[in-house]
Design a protein around this motif. Structure first.
Motif, short mmCIF file in Angstrom:
data_model
loop_
_atom_site.label_atom_id
_atom_site.label_comp_id
_atom_site.label_asym_id
_atom_site.label_seq_id
_atom_site.Cartn_x
_atom_site.Cartn_y
_atom_site.Cartn_z
N UNK A 52 1.81 7.16 3.46
CA UNK A 52 3.24 7.06 3.13
C UNK A 52 3.55 5.77 2.36
N UNK A 53 2.53 4.90 2.23
CA UNK A 53 2.76 3.64 1.54
C UNK A 53 3.42 2.60 2.41
N UNK A 54 3.49 2.83 3.74
CA UNK A 54 4.13 1.88 4.64
C UNK A 54 3.22 0.70 4.95
N UNK A 55 1.91 0.92 4.86
CA UNK A 55 0.94 -0.14 5.08
C UNK A 55 -0.29 0.13 4.22
N UNK A 56 -1.00 -0.92 3.89
CA UNK A 56 -2.24 -0.76 3.13
C UNK A 56 -3.46 -0.63 4.04
N UNK A 57 -3.30 -1.05 5.30
CA UNK A 57 -4.47 -1.11 6.16
C UNK A 57 -5.34 -2.30 5.77
N UNK A 58 -6.42 -2.49 6.49
CA UNK A 58 -7.33 -3.60 6.20
C UNK A 58 -8.54 -3.13 5.42
N UNK A 59 -9.33 -4.06 4.88
CA UNK A 59 -10.50 -3.68 4.10
C UNK A 59 -11.53 -2.89 4.91
N UNK A 60 -11.58 -3.13 6.24
CA UNK A 60 -12.57 -2.42 7.05
C UNK A 60 -12.29 -0.93 7.09
N UNK A 61 -11.02 -0.57 7.29
CA UNK A 61 -10.69 0.85 7.36
C UNK A 61 -10.84 1.51 5.99
N UNK A 62 -10.54 0.77 4.93
CA UNK A 62 -10.67 1.33 3.58
C UNK A 62 -12.14 1.56 3.25
#
Length: 280
Positions: A52-62
């Protein structure tokens, strides 16, 4: 292995492009958000907020998503573009916004200013006008702050406990009507089941957080991250020993605070006083 997608002109809006790609990859696989969470080991709501674009998450999850979809670091590249987007808030605070969007509960102590989740539009605008923002950028920043407050409503509403110094409630806005509106807003938000507001009176005396605005965020995996800020910058603290120390100090300050019921009465008295004060 799927062919690597080209980062096209859509990346002129990096955050939107990142969210679109996440949603497209998942739907192409016919994968549900819940199933994705089960496979990768993160709460499914995090993936929902990322799409939804509410958060980018962290590099680990990406990185885990890149590996799962076989996209050869494409998602990480898009994530880096979105994280470095100059149209987004300042980098330090962007990190906090990402944590807040992901958090399941937040509790804080505010020594001088109301936390962003409790501010009216007038309060936010007055505060930001004293900083570096102006014109269209000021309007965007105010809108972004108010949009964060959507986390306090809905099925997955954030649990918020705000402990406020009496100083916060004795530092009015220049405009009396706007200050009354802010106090009324505090009373209204404090009536929600997921929000608790407490006031630390001046009579409580000195304590370890007198000059420290600290926020604790509990993430879906149970971790607690602390965020300490000044009027200039903010710092993330996730070393367990440091978070524990700040948590103990916060607990001590909360013990000094009025009960939620008495805090509400305190705010109501401030509102009554504001209503009686002649306009400047």
């Amino acid at each position: 292995m799927p062919a690597r997608r080209v980062v096209t002109g859509r990346s002129q809006e990096p955050r939107k492009r990142f969210a679109e790609e996440l949603r497209k990859l998942r739907t192409e696989r016919g994968e549900s958000l819940r199933r994705l969470g089960e496979v990768l080991g993160w709460d499914w709501s995090l993936f929902s907020k990322m799409e939804k674009g509410e958060t980018l998450g962290g590099p680990e999850v990406v990185q885990a998503l890149d590996q799962y979809y076989g996209t050869q670091k494409l998602l990480l590249a898009l994530w880096e573009l979105a994280a470095g987007d100059p149209t987004q808030p300042q980098r330090d605070y962007r990190q906090y916004f990402e944590l807040e969007a992901e958090a399941v509960s937040v509790w804080n102590y505010a020594p001088c200013l109301l936390p962003g989740l409790l501010q009216t539009e007038s309060y936010a605008r007055t505060l930001m006008e004293t900083g570096i923002h102006e014109g269209d950028e000021l309007a965007r920043q105010v809108e972004a702050r108010l949009r964060r407050q959507e986390r306090l409503t809905g099925a997955d509403a954030l649990s918020l406990r705000a402990v406020l110094s009496e100083t916060v409630l004795r530092t009015p806005l220049p405009n009396q009507a706007q200050w009354q509106e802010q106090l009324e807003h505090l009373l209204a938000v404090g009536d929600r089941r997921n929000v608790t507001i407490q006031v630390v009176p001046h009579s409580a005396g000195l304590h370890a957080l007198n000059s420290t605005h600290v926020t604790f965020l509990r993430l879906p995996d149970g971790r607690v991250v602390a965020w300490v800020e000044s009027g200039f910058t903010g710092n993330r603290i996730d070393v367990t020993a440091d978070v524990d120390l700040l948590q103990r100090r916060h607990d001590h300050v909360r013990d000094l605070a009025l009960s939620p019921g008495d805090s509400r009465k305190f705010i109501m008295r401030r509102l009554e006083e504001a209503q009686c004060e002649p306009p400047i």
